[in-house]
Design a protein around this motif. Structure first.
Motif: not given
Length: 155
Positions: A39-62
């Motif tokens: 249930x982590x994906x659904x719960x985080x996606x609908x959470x009441x806060x803004x959440x974002x992440x990026x990877x490890x590329x030289x110019x990190x992509x969301x």
């Protein structure tokens, strides 16, 4: 622009990685109670806060944005997850953002950040009390960085 509420484009594995790495970095849970397995994906996606992440590329992509992030930046999942994370800030804000990223990378996390961001259609907003942390897996491998915040104001 946001994905339909019944669709969760994020993977369960990445969502769990975000939750677990937040706990390892801060000693706290991002969500209380923590979502049960599956249930982590659904719960985080609908959470009441803004959440974002990026990877490890030289110019990190969301590589993740929950529904609140997609709405704030006025993008679809595909647009958001194809965007270099530096482009979420205006050019004059990027040096301050870069200092935050370095600070978090060295210390594990950094909180209390604020700055101006810009949506895909040019709408400017200030984000406040941002907590940024290193996304590190169970083996200690660095997978990128993530940020969470609940406060923003259009400017």
């Amino acid at each position: 622009m946001i994905e339909p509420k019944n669709e969760v484009p994020a993977s369960e594995n990445h969502s769990r990685l975000l939750l677990d790495s937040y706990r390892r970095a801060t000693g706290r849970d991002l969500l209380e109670p923590a979502p049960v397995q599956g249930k982590a994906a659904a719960t985080l996606f609908r959470a009441p806060f803004v959440l974002l992440s990026h990877g490890t590329e030289a110019d990190p992509v969301l590589n993740y944005g929950n529904a609140a992030a997609l709405k704030l930046w006025e993008m679809t999942w595909d647009q958001f997850t194809g965007t270099p994370s530096r482009l979420t800030a205006e050019p004059m804000e990027r040096s301050q953002r870069e200092k935050l990223l370095i600070d978090a990378k060295e210390k594990g996390y950094s909180d209390g950040y604020y700055g101006i961001r810009i949506s895909s259609v040019g709408r400017r907003f200030e984000i406040r009390n941002v907590l940024l942390w290193n996304v590190v897996d169970e083996q200690g491998i660095y997978r990128g960085q993530a940020a969470v915040f609940s406060e923003w104001t259009y400017v």
